[in-house]
Scaffold this active site. Structure first.
Site, mmCIF file in Angstrom:
data_model
loop_
_atom_site.group_PDB
_atom_site.id
_atom_site.type_symbol
_atom_site.label_atom_id
_atom_site.label_comp_id
_atom_site.label_asym_id
_atom_site.label_seq_id
_atom_site.Cartn_x
_atom_site.Cartn_y
_atom_site.Cartn_z
ATOM 1 N N CYS A 126 14.271 51.645 0.259
ATOM 2 C CA CYS A 126 15.013 51.317 -0.969
ATOM 3 C C CYS A 126 14.116 51.285 -2.213
ATOM 4 O O CYS A 126 14.469 51.823 -3.265
ATOM 5 C CB CYS A 126 15.745 49.994 -0.801
ATOM 6 S SG CYS A 126 14.755 48.682 -0.088
ATOM 7 N N HIS A 239 16.604 45.208 -6.650
ATOM 8 C CA HIS A 239 15.144 45.105 -6.784
ATOM 9 C C HIS A 239 14.716 45.463 -8.219
ATOM 10 O O HIS A 239 15.400 46.230 -8.907
ATOM 11 C CB HIS A 239 14.446 46.098 -5.862
ATOM 12 C CG HIS A 239 14.594 45.826 -4.391
ATOM 13 N ND1 HIS A 239 15.080 44.652 -3.885
ATOM 14 C CD2 HIS A 239 14.289 46.601 -3.317
ATOM 15 C CE1 HIS A 239 15.067 44.709 -2.559
ATOM 16 N NE2 HIS A 239 14.607 45.885 -2.186
#
Ligand SMILES: NC(=O)c1ccc[n+]([C@@H]2O[C@H](COP(=O)([O-])OP(=O)(O)OC[C@H]3O[C@@H](n4cnc5c(N)ncnc54)[C@H](OP(=O)(O)O)[C@@H]3O)[C@@H](O)[C@H]2O)c1
Length: 331
Positions: A126, A239
């Site tokens: 990711c 994130h």
């Protein structure tokens, strides 16, 4: 086009199910799989009820495509079996990412390298996806020579149970109760700590080395200089990454803006007047990866500083996998 979602009940699996409905994904049949624990759970997709089945070896007999989100050791075991049954797999785990015969795909960057005969297509990590989707267009106009990246990673990157642990610690804090620390082994709320993956031989952790090795593979440059530091912060979803790029030539900041503005899957949020830049609560639930704080570095004329935030459950996992499925089914 008989499609299976393997790991349908997890943090990524649930997002895949939502996207199937949202993007009107085409299939002839759809089946959902997870562990024994989830057998009988139900999902409504396009007004039809689907029941979760236990993942077993013979389920692949009736599948043409499967999207896996179950972790690398289970992926290693079941993908081999799926392929034997002729089922093509898109895998969210790290199991096959560095296999030279397996394409590592971010569709906006390199979908063109997928071949009709590929049996496994790997989704990058990711944090790798969120970094690469922003830097790939810059690399095209001014080649990247060095990358220094620090991440600020959300709980959901470690799965549903990690997300639940952070929520329960918030509740415990309010109720003055003891913290449940089963997943991370520490107080997570009000804290920040080095990524929970293991430290490797070179003292980088596994997450950092995934970013390093996968970026080299995607950029097709084994000599790329790249260093990462990965950190968990007490955020539920999305994130962030602070990125310092050293380019081959002096930076023309207008051109960088131009190229990022045009980049598919990227959105600029650089509101200096109001001090609004990419942040998890702004990007959660969004398909695009946001970039801001775009500036020439004080270090030298070839270094560019960026701050990125992206929903790692979407572009960092579920959305990227679904885009690959869309690409495969149009090949
Ligand atoms: N979370 C992210 O942001 C993210 C991003 C990129 C890649 N990934 C990767 O995607 C994969 C899944 O991550 P996640 O965050 O979705 O994890 P998760 O929330 O923990 O979900 C794991 C899924 O795997 C299933 N599962 C566990 N053991 C199983 C077994 N023995 N047989 C069949 N199914 C089993 C679980 O089913 P039950 O519900 O029945 O236990 C659940 O559906 C991992 O490889 C992860 O590294 C995650």
């Amino acid at each position: 086009m008989n499609l299976g979602i393997v790991g349908a009940t997890g943090a990524v699996g649930v997002e895949i199910i939502k996207l199937i409905q949202k993007r009107n994904i085409k299939y002839d049949s759809l089946s959902l799989f997870a562990s024994k624990r989830s057998v009988g759970k139900k999902f409504i997709i396009n007004s039809i009820e689907y029941v979760v089945h236990e993942l077993k070896e013979d389920v692949f007999n009736s599948l043409d495509y499967a999207i896996f989100s179950i972790g690398s050791s289970l992926s290693k075991k079941y993908i081999e079996i799926a392929n034997l049954y002729g089922c093509v797999v898109i895998d969210n785990s790290s199991a096959f990412r560095m296999d030279p015969d397996v394409p590592l795909i971010i569709p906006e960057i390199n979908a063109n390298i997928i071949k009709k005969c590929d049996k496994i297509i790997a989704n990058p990590n990711c944090s790798t996806i969120i970094l690469n989707i922003v830097i790939a267009p810059i690399h095209k106009i001014n080649p990247i020579k060095k990358i220094v990246v620090s991440t600020y990673q959300a709980a959901s990157g470690a799965g549903l149970r990690a997300m639940e642990e952070l929520k329960s610690q918030a509740e415990s804090y309010c109720n003055n109760e003891e913290y449940d620390t089963r997943i991370f082994g520490r107080q997570y709320i009000w804290n920040a700590f080095s990524h929970n993956s293991s430290i490797t031989e070179n003292w980088y952790n596994e997450e950092e080395m995934k970013m390093v090795n996968e970026t080299k593979k995607i950029m097709k440059d084994d000599n790329l200089k790249i260093s990462a530091t990965c950190v968990r912060i007490p955020v539920l979803r999305a994130h962030c990454e602070s990125v310092s790029l050293t380019l081959e030539n002096n930076i023309d900041i207008e051109k960088i803006y131009e190229v990022l503005k045009e980049a598919v899957g990227v959105k600029i949020l650089d509101d200096r007047k109001n001090n609004i830049f990419p942040e998890p609560l702004i990007v959660s639930g969004k398909n695009d990866v946001y970039v801001g704080r775009i500036r020439k570095s004080l270090i030298n004329k070839r270094t560019l500083e960026l701050f990125i935030s992206g929903d790692q459950l979407l572009k960092g996992a579920a959305l990227n996998a679904i885009q690959i499925y869309e690409y495969l089914t149009y090949l």
